[in-house]
Scaffold this active site. Structure first.
Site, PDB file in Angstrom:
ATOM      1  N   HIS A   1       4.069  12.867  -4.845  1.00  0.00           N
ATOM      2  CA  HIS A   1       3.865  13.544  -3.559  1.00  0.00           C
ATOM      3  C   HIS A   1       4.749  14.778  -3.402  1.00  0.00           C
ATOM      4  O   HIS A   1       4.276  15.887  -3.155  1.00  0.00           O
ATOM      5  CB  HIS A   1       4.229  12.603  -2.399  1.00  0.00           C
ATOM      6  CG  HIS A   1       3.554  11.285  -2.399  1.00  0.00           C
ATOM      7  ND1 HIS A   1       2.261  11.121  -2.004  1.00  0.00           N
ATOM      8  CD2 HIS A   1       4.015  10.037  -2.733  1.00  0.00           C
ATOM      9  CE1 HIS A   1       1.931   9.839  -2.067  1.00  0.00           C
ATOM     10  NE2 HIS A   1       2.976   9.166  -2.511  1.00  0.00           N
TER      11      HIS A   1
HETATM   12  C1  BDR Z   1       6.589   9.950   0.814  1.00  0.00           C
HETATM   13  O1  BDR Z   1       7.310   8.741   1.040  1.00  0.00           O
HETATM   14  C2  BDR Z   1       8.171   8.469  -0.043  1.00  0.00           C
HETATM   15  O2  BDR Z   1       7.849   7.234  -0.580  1.00  0.00           O
HETATM   16  C3  BDR Z   1       7.992   9.562  -1.060  1.00  0.00           C
HETATM   17  O3  BDR Z   1       9.250   9.990  -1.553  1.00  0.00           O
HETATM   18  C4  BDR Z   1       7.285  10.670  -0.311  1.00  0.00           C
HETATM   19  O4  BDR Z   1       8.189  11.596   0.235  1.00  0.00           O
HETATM   20  C5  BDR Z   1       5.134   9.613   0.566  1.00  0.00           C
HETATM   21  O5  BDR Z   1       4.584   8.984   1.683  1.00  0.00           O
END
Ligand code: BDR
Ligand code: CA
Length: 307
Positions: A234
């Site tokens: 992400h």
């Molecule tokens: C986000 O939440 C975290 O688990 C990851 O680092 C990312 O920033 C995704 O929903």
């Protein structure tokens, strides 16, 4: 441009750091609670810098808890430490003395082209905007991972970073700062598959092996939680857009944060009707007194709609 990373490392936050350090000017890294406590995420940040020979990048420790909510973490995805899956080297450099909020404000006076890159809950950024009301005007922009144009991952409607501190997200999205938003609708497309992780391992260095171990841990956790095959990277997209903008399609629209919904608290309500330069004006709207219909007049957010 100068970039200040703000995150909760975190497997994908770590990759954001390495990607940014290789391609752009990184002036610092501020930490927040999120994937784990801020104690853990700060320790992880320092260790990631150590492992990447990046100790020249200063780390400022930030928010312990959200503006209103009780703090919550994501150990089912990132492990109890926030970065489970490999043993990282002990850091030889410590955090610098300013709190993250003051560090953000300080850096905004140093650089007139500062872009904040938040990849965790938006508490530090919101707190800085509240503490210094002139900050919004000095920032060149904010490029963040959070929210979604479509589905959530923490609730059906909300993505984790926004869900963990919706009030902070509301402050940031209403600040008027030009925002690029990378939500789950695109970030779930950036997948580290088994084959790609094997390619990283095949580089053959200890650094590559540790990174591969970490991504594999994260891939397995996402597989268990959501049945995904690949590890969704992400956070790196929020910096990748400055390195390879041709990869992304962004559309300007009005985005508001749902603070009250019983089922939708923390949702990024994206007004697709206002994209493509079409402003939704109050007198255009069929139901003119309904704030959900006339969602707003600012289209300061460029939402990643595809990649
Ligand atoms: C986000 O939440 C975290 O688990 C990851 O680092 C990312 O920033 C995704 O929903
Ligand atoms: Ca993150």
């Amino acid at each position: 441009m100068h970039f200040l990373l703000d995150g909760d490392p975190g497997h994908d936050d770590m990759l954001t750091l390495y990607l940014a350090a290789k391609h752009v000017n990184v002036v610092g890294l501020t930490t927040t609670f999120g994937n784990s406590s801020v104690e853990h995420t700060t320790r992880n940040a320092l260790r990631c810098l150590q492992m990447g020979n990046l100790n020249h990048i200063p780390v400022a420790k930030g928010s312990v808890r959200p503006l209103v909510n009780e703090p919550r973490y994501a150990p089912h995805i990132h492990g109890d430490t926030g970065l489970d899956g490999a043993e990282l080297p002990e850091a030889t450099v410590d955090i610098q003395p300013l709190h993250a909020v003051d560090f953000i404000i300080e850096q905004s006076f140093k650089y007139d082209d500062l872009v904040l890159v938040p990849t965790g809950p938006l508490t530090n950024v919101a707190s800085a905007l509240i503490k210094d009301p002139t900050l919004a005007k000095r920032l060149k922009g904010i490029s963040l991972m959070g929210g979604s144009l479509t589905f959530g991952n923490t609730t059906p409607a909300a993505e984790l970073n926004i869900y963990l501190d919706p009030e902070a997200a509301d402050v940031v999205f209403r600040s008027g700062v030009p925002i690029k938003m990378f939500g789950l609708n695109v970030t779930r497309m950036a997948n580290a598959t088994k084959e790609r992780i094997a390619d990283i391992r095949a580089i053959g260095t200890p650094f590559a092996a540790t990174v591969a171990d970490l991504i594999e841990y994260y891939r397995m956790a996402l597989n268990k939680a959501f049945g995904l095959e690949g590890a969704s990277l992400h956070d790196p997209l929020a910096i990748a857009v400055f390195i390879a903008p041709e990869l992304f399609t962004l559309k300007k629209m009005n985005v508001q944060i749902e603070l009250n919904g019983k089922l939708t608290r923390g949702m990024t309500v994206c007004d697709y009707r206002s994209s493509d330069g079409r402003r939704v004006k109050r007198d255009d709207a069929e139901f003119e007194n309904d704030s959900a219909v006339v969602s707003g007049f600012e289209e300061n957010v460029e939402v990643a709609v595809d990649m």
